[in-house]
Design an enzyme around this catalytic site. Structure first.
Site, short mmCIF file in Angstrom:
data_model
loop_
_atom_site.label_atom_id
_atom_site.label_comp_id
_atom_site.label_asym_id
_atom_site.label_seq_id
_atom_site.Cartn_x
_atom_site.Cartn_y
_atom_site.Cartn_z
N GLU A 25 -3.95 6.47 -1.64
CA GLU A 25 -4.28 5.74 -0.46
C GLU A 25 -6.15 5.59 -0.49
O GLU A 25 -6.66 6.22 -1.00
CB GLU A 25 -3.79 6.44 0.51
CG GLU A 25 -2.44 6.82 0.68
CD GLU A 25 -1.71 5.50 1.09
OE1 GLU A 25 -2.41 4.20 1.19
OE2 GLU A 25 -0.45 5.63 1.31
N ASP A 79 4.90 7.49 -9.42
CA ASP A 79 4.88 8.35 -8.26
C ASP A 79 6.45 8.74 -7.79
O ASP A 79 7.34 8.12 -8.35
CB ASP A 79 4.37 7.76 -7.28
CG ASP A 79 4.49 6.33 -7.09
OD1 ASP A 79 5.49 5.87 -7.71
OD2 ASP A 79 3.63 5.63 -6.48
N HIS A 82 -3.89 0.40 -2.07
CA HIS A 82 -3.36 1.33 -2.92
C HIS A 82 -2.87 1.04 -4.19
O HIS A 82 -2.18 0.17 -4.24
CB HIS A 82 -2.69 2.38 -1.93
CG HIS A 82 -1.06 1.99 -1.71
ND1 HIS A 82 -0.58 2.06 -0.49
CD2 HIS A 82 -0.10 1.63 -2.55
CE1 HIS A 82 0.54 1.87 -0.54
NE2 HIS A 82 0.94 1.43 -1.79
N ASN A 137 -3.19 -1.73 1.64
CA ASN A 137 -4.37 -1.37 1.89
C ASN A 137 -5.00 -1.25 0.71
O ASN A 137 -6.07 -0.72 0.76
CB ASN A 137 -4.28 0.02 2.59
CG ASN A 137 -3.19 0.92 1.96
OD1 ASN A 137 -2.98 0.63 0.96
ND2 ASN A 137 -3.22 2.04 2.44
#
Ligand code: F6R
Length: 244
Positions: free
Chosen positions: A143, A67, A138, A136
């Site tokens: 996400e 990313d 990810h 979380n």
């Protein structure tokens, strides 16, 4: 999913570096999928040390990062390009022409993502994909969502990710709000996956990744369906997981 329990961050880094090193020794032309963040820094340093000693050769390796922030140029000190240069590419004998990071400077999200998908596919997808995991659940910048993503796409970062990443910026207002990320399907196309996690703050995400239901609400949970996924995590990160 294979779980390798380590004592601490250093031990995790060494074991992860061993797995990557073995991959590169067995196939010097390996395609590696790489991650940024705090988790892989120790792994990269260990690989750099072995590279200096002549034990791990990156001359014919090519890499694809997960990313990049949308809107940051490669030479921006906050960009993932820059991070990779500083923490890995600049420390080993890799040919920089064989390293790839999504082009955050291209504001045309559709074109930037399509081009990245094209070159990852052309390279035949990673032989080994290194991943960190977010609080979380990810992976990359995928996400929690209603569905698993497919190819490279532009995402709006969640408040929790902006908050977590703000530690690397002068102020939270400087954290970009969007990023380009490989999709979950692309990540799952890697032949082997290596997830690293350290620290009690990752315990909940690691438990859900390894033992929770497979759901896009915890993107990493899909790794349970991968046929060759290894999790290398320290005691703290595994503190909620049953001891084998
Ligand atoms: C980074 C990336 C992210 C991180 C994750 C964990 O390229 O894709 O998914 O792996 O946010 O970050 P750290 O390692 O900083 O806890």
């Amino acid at each position: 999913m294979r779980i390798v329990r380590t004592t601490d961050y250093k031990d995790m880094s060494r074991k992860a570096a061993n797995i990557i090193s073995a991959q590169v020794i067995l196939n010097p032309n390996s395609v590696l999928g790489l991650a940024t963040g705090s988790s892989p820094i120790g792994t990269y340093l260990q690989l750099a040390e072995w590279n200096r000693k002549g034990d791990c050769d990156f001359a014919h390796v090519s890499t694809f990062n997960l990313d990049e922030y949308r809107g940051l140029k490669a030479d921006d000190p906050q960009s993932y390009h820059y991070f990779m240069q500083k923490n890995f590419f600049g420390l080993v004998n890799i040919d920089i022409a064989n390293t790839h990071v999504p082009d955050g400077s291209n504001l045309d999200a559709e074109a930037a993502c399509a081009e990245y998908d094209r070159i990852v596919a052309e390279a035949g997808y990673p032989d080994l994909q290194l991943l960190g995991i977010g609080h979380n659940g990810h992976i990359g910048f995928n996400e929690p969502d209603e569905a698993f993503s497919k190819g490279t796409h532009c995402v709006d970062l969640t408040q929790s990710t902006i908050q977590a990443n703000s530690r690397l910026f002068d102020s939270i207002d400087d954290v970009p709000r969007q990023a380009y990320t490989m999709g979950v399907q692309t990540i799952m196309n890697a032949r082997r996956i290596l997830v690293i996690a350290s620290g009690a703050d990752k315990a909940d995400a690691v438990y859900k990744m390894c033992f929770g239901p497979v759901t896009p609400q915890v993107p990493a949970s899909i790794l349970q369906l991968h046929t060759n996924c290894t999790v290398v995590a320290d005691e703290d990160a595994l503190s909620l997981c049953p001891a084998e």
